[in-house]
Design a protein around this motif. Structure first.
Motif, PDB file in Angstrom:
ATOM      1  N   MET A   1     -50.924  17.588 109.770  1.00  0.00           N
ATOM      2  CA  MET A   1     -50.078  16.878 110.742  1.00  0.00           C
ATOM      3  C   MET A   1     -48.702  16.016 109.401  1.00  0.00           C
ATOM      4  SD  MET A   1     -50.854  15.311 113.923  1.00  0.00           S
ATOM      5  CE  MET A   1     -52.770  14.056 113.128  1.00  0.00           C
ATOM      6  N   PRO A   2     -47.504  17.028 110.150  1.00  0.00           N
ATOM      7  CA  PRO A   2     -46.315  16.376 109.214  1.00  0.00           C
ATOM      8  C   PRO A   2     -46.151  14.932 109.484  1.00  0.00           C
ATOM      9  CG  PRO A   2     -46.049  17.725 110.636  1.00  0.00           C
ATOM     10  CD  PRO A   2     -47.473  17.850 110.940  1.00  0.00           C
ATOM     11  N   ILE A   3     -45.206  14.377 108.789  1.00  0.00           N
ATOM     12  CA  ILE A   3     -44.768  13.190 109.179  1.00  0.00           C
ATOM     13  C   ILE A   3     -43.178  13.379 109.291  1.00  0.00           C
ATOM     14  CG2 ILE A   3     -44.456  10.997 107.979  1.00  0.00           C
ATOM     15  CD1 ILE A   3     -46.909  11.645 105.916  1.00  0.00           C
ATOM     16  N   TYR A   4     -42.649  12.685 110.151  1.00  0.00           N
ATOM     17  CA  TYR A   4     -41.209  13.081 110.277  1.00  0.00           C
ATOM     18  C   TYR A   4     -40.718  11.376 109.998  1.00  0.00           C
ATOM     19  CZ  TYR A   4     -42.223  16.856 112.913  1.00  0.00           C
ATOM     20  OH  TYR A   4     -43.119  18.603 113.067  1.00  0.00           O
ATOM     21  N   GLU A   5     -39.927  11.604 109.679  1.00  0.00           N
ATOM     22  CA  GLU A   5     -39.049   9.898 109.656  1.00  0.00           C
ATOM     23  C   GLU A   5     -37.742   9.961 110.433  1.00  0.00           C
ATOM     24  OE1 GLU A   5     -35.588   8.284 106.524  1.00  0.00           O
ATOM     25  OE2 GLU A   5     -36.811  10.297 105.937  1.00  0.00           O
ATOM     26  N   TYR A   6     -38.081   8.515 111.114  1.00  0.00           N
ATOM     27  CA  TYR A   6     -37.342   8.567 112.363  1.00  0.00           C
ATOM     28  C   TYR A   6     -36.140   7.287 112.271  1.00  0.00           C
ATOM     29  CZ  TYR A   6     -39.932  11.344 115.862  1.00  0.00           C
ATOM     30  OH  TYR A   6     -39.839  12.562 116.723  1.00  0.00           O
ATOM     31  N   ARG A   7     -34.555   7.078 113.188  1.00  0.00           N
ATOM     32  CA  ARG A   7     -34.452   6.135 112.254  1.00  0.00           C
ATOM     33  C   ARG A   7     -33.467   5.889 113.946  1.00  0.00           C
ATOM     34  NH1 ARG A   7     -28.699   4.780 112.332  1.00  0.00           N
ATOM     35  NH2 ARG A   7     -28.887   2.869 110.248  1.00  0.00           N
ATOM     36  N   CYS A   8     -33.189   4.080 114.197  1.00  0.00           N
ATOM     37  CA  CYS A   8     -32.704   3.813 115.218  1.00  0.00           C
ATOM     38  C   CYS A   8     -31.022   3.836 114.983  1.00  0.00           C
ATOM     39  CB  CYS A   8     -33.811   2.449 116.392  1.00  0.00           C
ATOM     40  SG  CYS A   8     -32.477   1.829 117.533  1.00  0.00           S
ATOM     41  N   SER A   9     -30.183   4.388 115.584  1.00  0.00           N
ATOM     42  CA  SER A   9     -28.912   4.292 115.637  1.00  0.00           C
ATOM     43  C   SER A   9     -28.184   3.031 116.190  1.00  0.00           C
ATOM     44  CB  SER A   9     -28.105   5.422 115.794  1.00  0.00           C
ATOM     45  OG  SER A   9     -28.488   5.843 117.659  1.00  0.00           O
ATOM     46  N   SER A  10     -29.112   2.383 117.231  1.00  0.00           N
ATOM     47  CA  SER A  10     -28.725   1.305 117.570  1.00  0.00           C
ATOM     48  C   SER A  10     -29.062  -0.391 116.539  1.00  0.00           C
ATOM     49  CB  SER A  10     -29.435   0.737 119.088  1.00  0.00           C
ATOM     50  OG  SER A  10     -28.866   1.755 119.837  1.00  0.00           O
ATOM     51  N   CYS A  11     -30.251  -0.069 116.430  1.00  0.00           N
ATOM     52  CA  CYS A  11     -30.795  -1.241 115.482  1.00  0.00           C
ATOM     53  C   CYS A  11     -30.722  -1.064 113.463  1.00  0.00           C
ATOM     54  CB  CYS A  11     -32.500  -2.130 115.720  1.00  0.00           C
ATOM     55  SG  CYS A  11     -33.445  -1.025 115.456  1.00  0.00           S
ATOM     56  N   GLY A  12     -31.063   0.534 113.347  1.00  0.00           N
ATOM     57  CA  GLY A  12     -31.017   0.771 112.598  1.00  0.00           C
ATOM     58  C   GLY A  12     -32.237   0.344 111.281  1.00  0.00           C
ATOM     59  N   ALA A  13     -33.552   0.309 112.657  1.00  0.00           N
ATOM     60  CA  ALA A  13     -34.757   0.759 112.244  1.00  0.00           C
ATOM     61  C   ALA A  13     -35.318   2.092 111.831  1.00  0.00           C
ATOM     62  CB  ALA A  13     -35.929   0.042 113.471  1.00  0.00           C
ATOM     63  N   GLN A  14     -36.526   2.243 111.108  1.00  0.00           N
ATOM     64  CA  GLN A  14     -36.613   2.953 110.388  1.00  0.00           C
ATOM     65  C   GLN A  14     -37.786   3.072 110.188  1.00  0.00           C
ATOM     66  OE1 GLN A  14     -34.743   3.587 106.304  1.00  0.00           O
ATOM     67  NE2 GLN A  14     -32.991   5.604 107.815  1.00  0.00           N
ATOM     68  N   LYS A  15     -38.739   4.525 110.826  1.00  0.00           N
ATOM     69  CA  LYS A  15     -40.006   4.308 110.714  1.00  0.00           C
ATOM     70  C   LYS A  15     -40.961   6.072 110.507  1.00  0.00           C
ATOM     71  CE  LYS A  15     -44.309   3.301 113.773  1.00  0.00           C
ATOM     72  NZ  LYS A  15     -44.881   2.958 114.789  1.00  0.00           N
ATOM     73  N   ASP A  16     -41.400   5.953 109.921  1.00  0.00           N
ATOM     74  CA  ASP A  16     -42.493   6.999 109.515  1.00  0.00           C
ATOM     75  C   ASP A  16     -42.901   7.842 110.292  1.00  0.00           C
ATOM     76  OD1 ASP A  16     -40.315   7.858 107.343  1.00  0.00           O
ATOM     77  OD2 ASP A  16     -42.177   7.112 105.604  1.00  0.00           O
ATOM     78  N   VAL A  17     -43.388   8.413 111.605  1.00  0.00           N
ATOM     79  CA  VAL A  17     -44.830   8.528 112.398  1.00  0.00           C
ATOM     80  C   VAL A  17     -44.913   9.911 112.115  1.00  0.00           C
ATOM     81  CG1 VAL A  17     -44.897   9.020 114.606  1.00  0.00           C
ATOM     82  CG2 VAL A  17     -42.983   7.942 113.570  1.00  0.00           C
ATOM     83  N   MET A  18     -46.123  10.331 112.355  1.00  0.00           N
ATOM     84  CA  MET A  18     -46.993  11.728 112.225  1.00  0.00           C
ATOM     85  C   MET A  18     -47.674  12.368 113.204  1.00  0.00           C
ATOM     86  SD  MET A  18     -51.032  11.808 109.993  1.00  0.00           S
ATOM     87  CE  MET A  18     -50.725  10.979 108.848  1.00  0.00           C
ATOM     88  N   GLN A  19     -47.395  13.462 113.688  1.00  0.00           N
ATOM     89  CA  GLN A  19     -47.584  14.044 114.759  1.00  0.00           C
ATOM     90  C   GLN A  19     -47.584  15.017 114.038  1.00  0.00           C
ATOM     91  OE1 GLN A  19     -42.832  13.173 116.305  1.00  0.00           O
ATOM     92  NE2 GLN A  19     -44.069  13.040 118.354  1.00  0.00           N
ATOM     93  N   LYS A  20     -48.168  15.954 115.673  1.00  0.00           N
ATOM     94  CA  LYS A  20     -47.899  17.695 115.851  1.00  0.00           C
ATOM     95  C   LYS A  20     -47.100  17.951 115.560  1.00  0.00           C
ATOM     96  CE  LYS A  20     -52.772  17.372 117.548  1.00  0.00           C
ATOM     97  NZ  LYS A  20     -53.517  17.412 119.416  1.00  0.00           N
ATOM     98  N   PHE A  21     -47.087  19.442 115.704  1.00  0.00           N
ATOM     99  CA  PHE A  21     -45.599  20.333 115.944  1.00  0.00           C
ATOM    100  C   PHE A  21     -45.101  19.863 117.570  1.00  0.00           C
ATOM    101  CE2 PHE A  21     -46.628  22.075 112.060  1.00  0.00           C
ATOM    102  CZ  PHE A  21     -45.593  22.119 111.110  1.00  0.00           C
ATOM    103  N   SER A  22     -46.660  19.981 118.220  1.00  0.00           N
ATOM    104  CA  SER A  22     -46.304  20.559 119.970  1.00  0.00           C
ATOM    105  C   SER A  22     -45.875  19.341 120.111  1.00  0.00           C
ATOM    106  CB  SER A  22     -47.471  20.941 120.262  1.00  0.00           C
ATOM    107  OG  SER A  22     -49.033  20.322 120.105  1.00  0.00           O
ATOM    108  N   ASP A  23     -46.056  18.104 119.299  1.00  0.00           N
ATOM    109  CA  ASP A  23     -45.554  16.393 120.470  1.00  0.00           C
ATOM    110  C   ASP A  23     -44.239  16.337 120.834  1.00  0.00           C
ATOM    111  OD1 ASP A  23     -48.378  15.635 120.257  1.00  0.00           O
ATOM    112  OD2 ASP A  23     -47.731  14.039 118.200  1.00  0.00           O
ATOM    113  N   GLU A  24     -43.609  15.776 121.894  1.00  0.00           N
ATOM    114  CA  GLU A  24     -42.960  15.382 121.822  1.00  0.00           C
ATOM    115  C   GLU A  24     -41.874  14.713 120.851  1.00  0.00           C
ATOM    116  OE1 GLU A  24     -40.381  16.830 124.435  1.00  0.00           O
ATOM    117  OE2 GLU A  24     -42.225  18.542 125.055  1.00  0.00           O
TER     118      GLU A  24
END
Length: 80
Positions: A1-24
């Protein structure tokens, strides 16, 4: 499963999330709760090792004509 990097444009929080390709994709920030959490473009984190990859098999190698004279070359005997 790939790990995606997410970031919030409001507060700047960052998090790496492991998700399936098919996950929303996630949209709600886990820190501030705003719907401004989005995937970031990041570099792939893998390296090809072993036989069957460019470094070992497909690298430009000198042809036989470049390493020793042959009778089939148009410039036979003119190798340097």
């Amino acid at each position: 499963m790939p790990i995606y990097e997410y970031r919030c444009s409001s507060c700047g929080a960052q998090k790496d999330v492991m998700q399936k390709f098919s996950d929303e994709p996630l949209t709600k920030c886990p820190e501030c709760g705003q719907e401004t959490f989005s995937k970031q473009l990041s570099a792939a984190g893998f390296q090809l090792k072993g036989s069957g990859y460019y470094v070992t098999d497909f690298k430009n190698k000198p042809s036989q004509c470049e390493t020793s004279p042959c009778a089939t070359c148009p410039s036979a005997g003119a190798h340097s």
